[in-house]
Design an enzyme around this catalytic site. Structure first.
Site, short mmCIF file in Angstrom:
data_model
loop_
_atom_site.label_atom_id
_atom_site.label_comp_id
_atom_site.label_asym_id
_atom_site.label_seq_id
_atom_site.Cartn_x
_atom_site.Cartn_y
_atom_site.Cartn_z
N ASP A 7 0.86 -1.19 0.00
CA ASP A 7 0.00 0.00 0.00
C ASP A 7 0.89 1.24 0.00
O ASP A 7 2.09 1.15 0.33
CB ASP A 7 -0.93 0.03 1.22
CG ASP A 7 -1.88 1.23 1.17
OD1 ASP A 7 -2.47 1.49 0.11
OD2 ASP A 7 -2.01 1.95 2.19
N SER A 8 0.29 2.37 -0.36
CA SER A 8 1.03 3.63 -0.31
C SER A 8 1.43 3.97 1.12
O SER A 8 2.34 4.77 1.33
CB SER A 8 0.16 4.76 -0.86
OG SER A 8 -1.00 4.87 -0.06
N CYS A 70 -4.18 -1.49 -2.31
CA CYS A 70 -4.30 -0.06 -2.54
C CYS A 70 -5.17 0.10 -3.79
O CYS A 70 -4.81 -0.36 -4.87
CB CYS A 70 -2.91 0.53 -2.78
SG CYS A 70 -2.93 2.27 -3.24
N GLU A 162 -2.41 9.35 7.53
CA GLU A 162 -0.95 9.17 7.52
C GLU A 162 -0.27 10.05 8.58
O GLU A 162 0.76 9.69 9.12
CB GLU A 162 -0.37 9.48 6.13
CG GLU A 162 -0.69 8.42 5.08
CD GLU A 162 0.04 7.10 5.29
OE1 GLU A 162 1.25 7.12 5.58
OE2 GLU A 162 -0.62 6.05 5.20
N CYS A 194 -11.04 2.74 -0.69
CA CYS A 194 -9.65 3.06 -0.36
C CYS A 194 -9.35 2.28 0.90
O CYS A 194 -10.15 2.31 1.85
CB CYS A 194 -9.50 4.57 -0.11
SG CYS A 194 -7.91 5.02 0.64
N HIS A 196 -7.42 2.77 3.24
CA HIS A 196 -7.26 3.56 4.46
C HIS A 196 -8.62 3.76 5.16
O HIS A 196 -8.66 3.96 6.38
CB HIS A 196 -6.70 4.95 4.15
CG HIS A 196 -5.21 5.00 3.94
ND1 HIS A 196 -4.60 4.47 2.84
CD2 HIS A 196 -4.22 5.57 4.69
CE1 HIS A 196 -3.29 4.69 2.91
NE2 HIS A 196 -3.04 5.35 4.03
#
Ligand code: DGL
Length: 270
Positions: A7-8, A70, A162, A194, A196
């Site tokens: 994932d990012s 992701c 983040e 997403c 996240h």
């Protein structure tokens, strides 16, 4: 044997958690590209280059199979990667299809023509890059007809997560849900598109109301991987050790990851 999860940043941990619970015997190597997150505001070439670099790093860890946990990378880079970039003995899978199969009540590999499904009004919450790619609508159109999708690009949410700022992330979720509801007042289902966003699942459900079914990917991807490995056990690669790698600062990433997952997880430098 090990499987790579990319994932990012922190979002793919929601998928990793479900994978570890579903497949406790499989070692997983997690790669968070925290130094370059968020991906959702980058262009497709940039996302492609970063996703390829991370995938190669996971191959080097003995992971012949890499899950792009992701949506932004799955939407903006996966097709291009599958178009000749991936060697014969490796596999890269995305997170879109298991979710769309669940929404359209399909089994894996059911390639029958698109048909009517129960859900007619779907709200999609995703990053600006995922929304711009229209990949969700494209995959849905292969399987279902007559589904009205209203997509909300949720600028800022990944960034707030983040940074470890849950209060800001919750406020942004509420404002994105309000914006969506102005265009689609009564969605039947909402997709957290997403990885996240499941970290903010309670905020989404509260803002949407109890009557909206909220779909997120973690458990669906875990089921789908268990099924895939039962059919293709050769793609559990040579790696033996579970670990978590980051391009960011391992100390700060470990502390935010532990905060969000509510269990201790230690990252090392990628
Ligand atoms: N977790 C990623 C996704 O599923 C977030 C992308 C980003 O870094 O913006 O889309």
């Amino acid at each position: 044997m090990a499987v790579g999860v990319f994932d990012s940043g922190l979002g793919g941990l929601t998928v990793l958690d479900a994978l570890q619970k579903r497949l406790p015997e499989v070692p997983f190597v997690y790669f968070g590209d925290n130094a370059h997150a968020p991906y959702g505001v980058r262009d497709a070439d940039d996302i492609f280059a970063l996703t390829c670099a991370a995938t190669e790093r996971l191959w080097a860890e003995g992971c012949d199979l890499v899950i792009l946990a992701c949506n932004t990378a799955s939407a903006a880079a996966l097709r291009r990667m599958q178009d000749g970039w991936i060697p014969q003995d490796k596999r890269v899978l995305g997170v879109f299809v298991p979710l769309i199969e669940a929404l359209t009540e399909r089994q894996w590999g059911d390639n029958s023509p698109p048909r009517e499904v129960a859900v007619k009004h779907v709200a999609l919450f995703a990053t600006p890059a995922t929304v711009a790619s229209r990949a969700f609508q494209r995959e849905l159109a292969f399987r279902a007809i007559g589904v009205d999708v209203e997509a909300q690009p949720c600028g800022g949410v990944v960034d707030a997560i983040e940074q470890g700022d849950e209060i800001l992330a919750e406020a942004l979720v509420r404002s994105h849900v309000e914006a969506l509801k102005r265009r689609m007042p009564h969605p039947q289902a909402a997709i957290l598109g997403c990885t996240h966003y499941p970290l903010m699942a309670a905020a989404f459900q509260e803002a949407l109301g109890p009557e909206v079914a909220v779909y997120s990917q973690a458990n669906l991807v875990a089921e789908s991987l268990a099924d895939y490995l039962a059919r293709r056990p050769e793609f559990v690669g040579a790696g033996q050790v579970s670990k978590a790698l980051t391009t960011g600062d391992p100390k700060s990433v470990s502390s935010k990851a532990t905060q969000f997952l509510r269990r201790r997880i230690s990252f090392e430098s990628a």
